[in-house]
Design a protein around this motif. Structure first.
Motif, short mmCIF file in Angstrom:
data_model
loop_
_atom_site.label_atom_id
_atom_site.label_comp_id
_atom_site.label_asym_id
_atom_site.label_seq_id
_atom_site.Cartn_x
_atom_site.Cartn_y
_atom_site.Cartn_z
N MET A 122 -1.27 -0.04 -5.78
CA MET A 122 -0.58 -0.87 -4.88
C MET A 122 0.30 -2.31 -5.38
O MET A 122 1.19 -2.74 -4.76
N LEU A 123 -0.08 -2.59 -6.52
CA LEU A 123 0.51 -3.81 -7.17
C LEU A 123 1.89 -3.08 -7.78
O LEU A 123 1.74 -2.63 -8.92
N GLY A 124 2.85 -3.81 -7.30
CA GLY A 124 4.34 -3.24 -8.09
C GLY A 124 4.58 -4.11 -9.06
O GLY A 124 5.54 -3.81 -9.85
N TRP A 168 -8.93 10.04 1.94
CA TRP A 168 -7.76 9.09 2.11
C TRP A 168 -8.02 7.67 2.21
O TRP A 168 -7.50 6.81 1.63
N ILE A 169 -9.02 7.82 3.02
CA ILE A 169 -9.46 5.93 3.50
C ILE A 169 -10.02 5.47 2.00
O ILE A 169 -9.78 4.58 1.79
N ARG A 170 -10.78 6.32 1.39
CA ARG A 170 -11.49 5.91 0.13
C ARG A 170 -10.67 5.44 -0.91
O ARG A 170 -10.92 4.67 -1.84
N LEU A 171 -9.38 6.19 -0.90
CA LEU A 171 -8.58 5.99 -1.94
C LEU A 171 -7.92 4.54 -1.92
O LEU A 171 -7.51 4.00 -2.77
N TYR A 172 -7.93 3.79 -0.61
CA TYR A 172 -7.32 2.55 -0.50
C TYR A 172 -7.98 1.65 -1.44
O TYR A 172 -7.24 0.76 -1.92
N PRO A 185 0.67 -1.26 0.01
CA PRO A 185 0.14 -0.18 -0.12
C PRO A 185 0.83 1.18 0.18
O PRO A 185 0.46 2.29 -0.27
N LYS A 186 2.04 1.29 0.41
CA LYS A 186 2.90 2.22 0.45
C LYS A 186 3.26 3.04 -1.02
O LYS A 186 3.24 4.11 -1.17
N TYR A 187 2.87 1.98 -2.08
CA TYR A 187 3.40 2.57 -3.42
C TYR A 187 1.99 3.78 -3.76
O TYR A 187 2.49 4.59 -4.48
N LEU A 188 0.80 3.65 -3.35
CA LEU A 188 -0.06 4.30 -3.56
C LEU A 188 0.13 5.50 -2.49
O LEU A 188 0.19 6.67 -2.96
N TYR A 189 0.10 5.48 -1.27
CA TYR A 189 0.21 6.66 -0.39
C TYR A 189 1.44 7.44 -0.36
O TYR A 189 1.47 8.40 0.14
N ARG A 190 2.53 6.81 -0.96
CA ARG A 190 3.86 7.74 -1.17
C ARG A 190 3.36 8.79 -2.27
O ARG A 190 4.12 9.98 -2.26
N ASP A 191 2.65 8.40 -3.29
CA ASP A 191 2.11 9.65 -4.19
C ASP A 191 1.10 10.47 -3.36
O ASP A 191 1.25 11.74 -3.87
N VAL A 192 0.47 9.73 -2.61
CA VAL A 192 -0.83 10.67 -2.21
C VAL A 192 -0.12 11.63 -1.09
O VAL A 192 -0.65 12.87 -0.95
N ASP A 245 6.37 11.64 1.37
CA ASP A 245 6.65 11.99 2.91
C ASP A 245 6.39 10.52 3.71
O ASP A 245 5.23 10.06 4.24
N GLU A 246 7.47 9.85 3.90
CA GLU A 246 7.53 8.41 4.37
C GLU A 246 6.85 8.54 5.99
O GLU A 246 6.25 7.56 6.11
#
Length: 205
Positions: free
Chosen positions: A85-87, A74-78, A20-27, A31-32
């Motif tokens: 999120m698929l690398g 942000w929750i809905r984006l998940y 899921p970090k692949y998505l939220y790094r963009d969001v 900011d790690e």
């Protein structure tokens, strides 16, 4: 055929790079700290695992928004943006799977913790999933690893003798649960290590 006749693969973290970090790094603009905070506090591992065990995505999303209404977008984006999120495939493990398939010596199965609502995306994206004779998806079974029930479902459905099966997973809890069922478990760390451990079991690639 040797001591083993069945090899069971986990998917996420073994054959498919999902994070899921692949998505939220963009969001969160890279900011790690914010990414880690969000995934450890709001859209947590345990929350996601409930959907792997069959909870509808809409139900889980609505529950979380009710708890954290200020983070609704942000929750809905998940799940709205879940494919991000698929690398991609873990190529070294896919190569092992392909070599085993060519041998035609082993029954090749997959046992995955995965929501049945998002799994069709993986089926469409990853051709190698067609190499399995069967895939047990936790979301379809309303239970998940490491619960005993999902191992029993897999063993019964495909008439597997536990002592003749090898199970590969990157989660040690899941491996230990398989061991308790009489299945030989391999705790996956990387393709080279998997190759070595399979060879050590007499599964030559």
């Amino acid at each position: 055929m040797g001591a083993f006749d069945t090899i069971i693969f986990d998917l996420g973290g073994v054959l498919i790079d999902w994070n899921p970090k692949y998505l939220y790094r963009d969001v969160f603009d890279g900011d790690e700290e914010k990414v880690d905070w969000f995934l450890n506090t709001i859209c947590t591992y345990n929350w996601n695992m409930e959907h792997d065990a069959g909870r509808p995505l809409k139900v889980g999303t609505d529950l979380l928004i009710k708890e954290f209404p200020e983070y609704e977008s942000w929750i809905r984006l998940y799940y709205d943006e879940w494919p991000r999120m698929l690398g991609g495939p873990i190529s070294g493990t896919v190569a092992i799977l392909k070599q085993l398939k060519q041998k035609e010596t082993y029954n090749l199965l997959a046992l995955t913790n995965w929501s049945n609502e998002t799994f069709p995306v993986a089926l469409e994206r990853f051709e190698f999933l067609n190499d399995f004779e069967g895939i047990v998806v936790s979301g379809d079974e309303n239970t998940r690893k490491p619960h005993k029930e999902i191992y029993e479902i897999t063993l019964d459905r495909y008439r597997i003798t536990p002592e003749k099966a090898v199970f590969i997973d990157d989660n040690i809890d899941n491996v230990e649960a398989a061991n308790q069922m009489g299945i030989t478990g391999i705790h996956f760390k990387n393709p080279d290590q998997l190759h070595s451990e399979l060879n050590a079991l007499g599964i030559k690639i």
